[in-house]
Design an enzyme around this catalytic site. Structure first.
Site, PDB file in Angstrom:
ATOM      1  N   CYS A  25      15.038  -2.535 -11.026  1.00  0.00           N
ATOM      2  CA  CYS A  25      15.542  -3.873 -10.989  1.00  0.00           C
ATOM      3  C   CYS A  25      14.288  -4.916 -10.529  1.00  0.00           C
ATOM      4  CB  CYS A  25      16.713  -4.065  -9.915  1.00  0.00           C
ATOM      5  SG  CYS A  25      16.170  -3.922  -8.145  1.00  0.00           S
ATOM      6  N   CYS A  94     -18.700 -16.063   4.243  1.00  0.00           N
ATOM      7  CA  CYS A  94     -19.007 -16.262   2.753  1.00  0.00           C
ATOM      8  C   CYS A  94     -18.680 -15.072   2.195  1.00  0.00           C
ATOM      9  CB  CYS A  94     -20.518 -16.930   2.432  1.00  0.00           C
ATOM     10  SG  CYS A  94     -20.766 -17.179   0.704  1.00  0.00           S
ATOM     11  N   CYS A 173     -16.418   1.448   3.619  1.00  0.00           N
ATOM     12  CA  CYS A 173     -16.513   2.172   2.208  1.00  0.00           C
ATOM     13  C   CYS A 173     -17.936   1.736   1.908  1.00  0.00           C
ATOM     14  CB  CYS A 173     -15.597   1.333   1.339  1.00  0.00           C
ATOM     15  SG  CYS A 173     -16.050   1.832  -0.393  1.00  0.00           S
ATOM     16  N   CYS A 188      -7.408  15.853   4.694  1.00  0.00           N
ATOM     17  CA  CYS A 188      -8.730  16.255   4.368  1.00  0.00           C
ATOM     18  C   CYS A 188      -9.910  14.775   4.167  1.00  0.00           C
ATOM     19  CB  CYS A 188      -8.694  16.544   2.835  1.00  0.00           C
ATOM     20  SG  CYS A 188      -8.272  15.242   1.451  1.00  0.00           S
ATOM     21  N   CYS A 196     -11.842  -0.747  -4.085  1.00  0.00           N
ATOM     22  CA  CYS A 196     -12.999  -0.614  -5.309  1.00  0.00           C
ATOM     23  C   CYS A 196     -12.830   0.509  -5.957  1.00  0.00           C
ATOM     24  CB  CYS A 196     -14.461  -0.814  -4.682  1.00  0.00           C
ATOM     25  SG  CYS A 196     -14.850   0.475  -3.535  1.00  0.00           S
TER      26      CYS A 196
END
Length: 331
Positions: A25, A94, A173, A188, A196
């Site tokens: 739905c 920025c 990352c 793990c 990304c």
């Protein structure tokens, strides 16, 4: 009935999806997308299968303009961080991206955001330094001391303990510098950035392939930290020196086990039968003939399987030990 909320709905309440034929739905899909986008996930799969929802369906299901804008922003960021020519402005507050193709020889870049104009280096991605070489990139704040801004000076001792604990749980990352948190629940070390899509190792923070934890890198699939250099060298030397004996032992055990085990297994399997088998309708002579024929066929096939297994497995193990391990040891 919606399979997610289990409430009866009229047919028009179930929107069609371009990615798959599953139906839920509209209210459940909107809530599902709202949660996914709030977690910076733009590659959102169908709630019932791994098929990724198409951007057109996401726009159609999202009623709030702010969510649609956030989805577009995350989607664009995901595409940009996957581009090796993208450089992000290092100025505070920025997040402007500069597409810098062919700028390696002229590394001076300028942020194009209105009101910023920060100049920075293409190579080290730090503020422009015309009078000196590129300085090493400092560690990300979240990795070096993620709790530095949360602790007051009077709580220095407690803050040091807290920062060490959080530094083990929060890292960045290696591709897009997004904050990644790993709960210490025994999971793990193979991590996947939801921003990304970068696949990286939690221990060494390097982008990895599926064989990273099989290589002599010192990173283990379930370990808490990489091996020390001395331990890696001892392990690699042990593999190089002991490989012939271990491979010979494994091959010596595998040959008789496969050659004799397959006929025994097939004979017991045919003799025992299984669900829906016709063993009960066969006479004693027919059962004996069936078992004998399966054993004889297995005796003919098992040497072939043994030869293929040993002929493929042994060269692969030798190549890994005296190729990958030796190269790693020489480095």
């Amino acid at each position: 009935e919606c399979p997610l909320c289990l409430l009866p709905q009229p047919p028009e309440a179930f929107p069609t999806l371009a990615s798959c034929a599953h139906r839920s739905c509209r209210a459940c899909l909107e809530q599902y997308l709202r949660i996914a986008i709030s977690e910076s996930r733009v590659q959102v799969a169908c709630p019932h299968c791994p098929a990724v929802l198409q951007p057109a369906d996401v726009h159609r299901l999202l009623a709030e303009p702010a969510l649609r804008d956030k989805y577009e922003e995350f989607l664009l960021r995901r595409l940009l961080v996957a581009d090796p020519g993208t450089r992000w402005c290092p100025a505070p507050d920025c997040s402007y991206a500069v597409i810098a193709y062919g700028c390696a020889e002229c590394p001076r870049l300028t942020c194009g955001r209105e009101g910023c104009g920060t100049e920075f280096c293409y190579h080290c991605r730090q503020p422009w330094h015309p009078d000196g070489p590129c300085a090493p990139v400092p560690p990300a704040p979240s990795l070096a001391n993620p709790a530095a801004q949360l602790v007051h000076p009077e709580d220095a001792a407690h803050g040091e303990t807290l920062s060490r604990a959080e530094a083990e749980d929060i890292k960045v990352c290696p591709r897009c510098s997004a904050f990644i948190m790993k709960i210490n629940d025994g999971s793990c070390n193979r991590m996947n950035c939801t921003v990304c899509g970068c696949l990286f190792c939690w221990l060494c923070l390097q982008e990895i392939s599926d064989v990273h934890f099989l290589s002599p890198s010192g990173c283990t699939f379930w370990g808490k930290k990489p091996w020390s250099r001395s331990r890696k060298i001892l392990w690699q030397l042990g593999m190089v020196l002991g490989a012939p004996m271990v491979i010979s032992l494994v091959a010596g055990i595998a040959v008789p086990v496969i050659t004799i085990g397959i006929p025994i297994y097939m004979g017991r399997k045919v003799l025992a039968g299984g669900p829906g088998s016709r063993r009960s309708s066969l006479s004693g002579c027919q059962q004996c003939l069936s078992v004998t024929s399966s054993v004889l066929l297995s005796l003919f096939v098992s040497p072939i399987i043994t030869a293929v297994t040993v002929g493929v497995g042994v060269p692969l193990m030798l190549t890994y030990v005296y190729g990958v391990v030796v190269l790693s040891l020489c480095r």
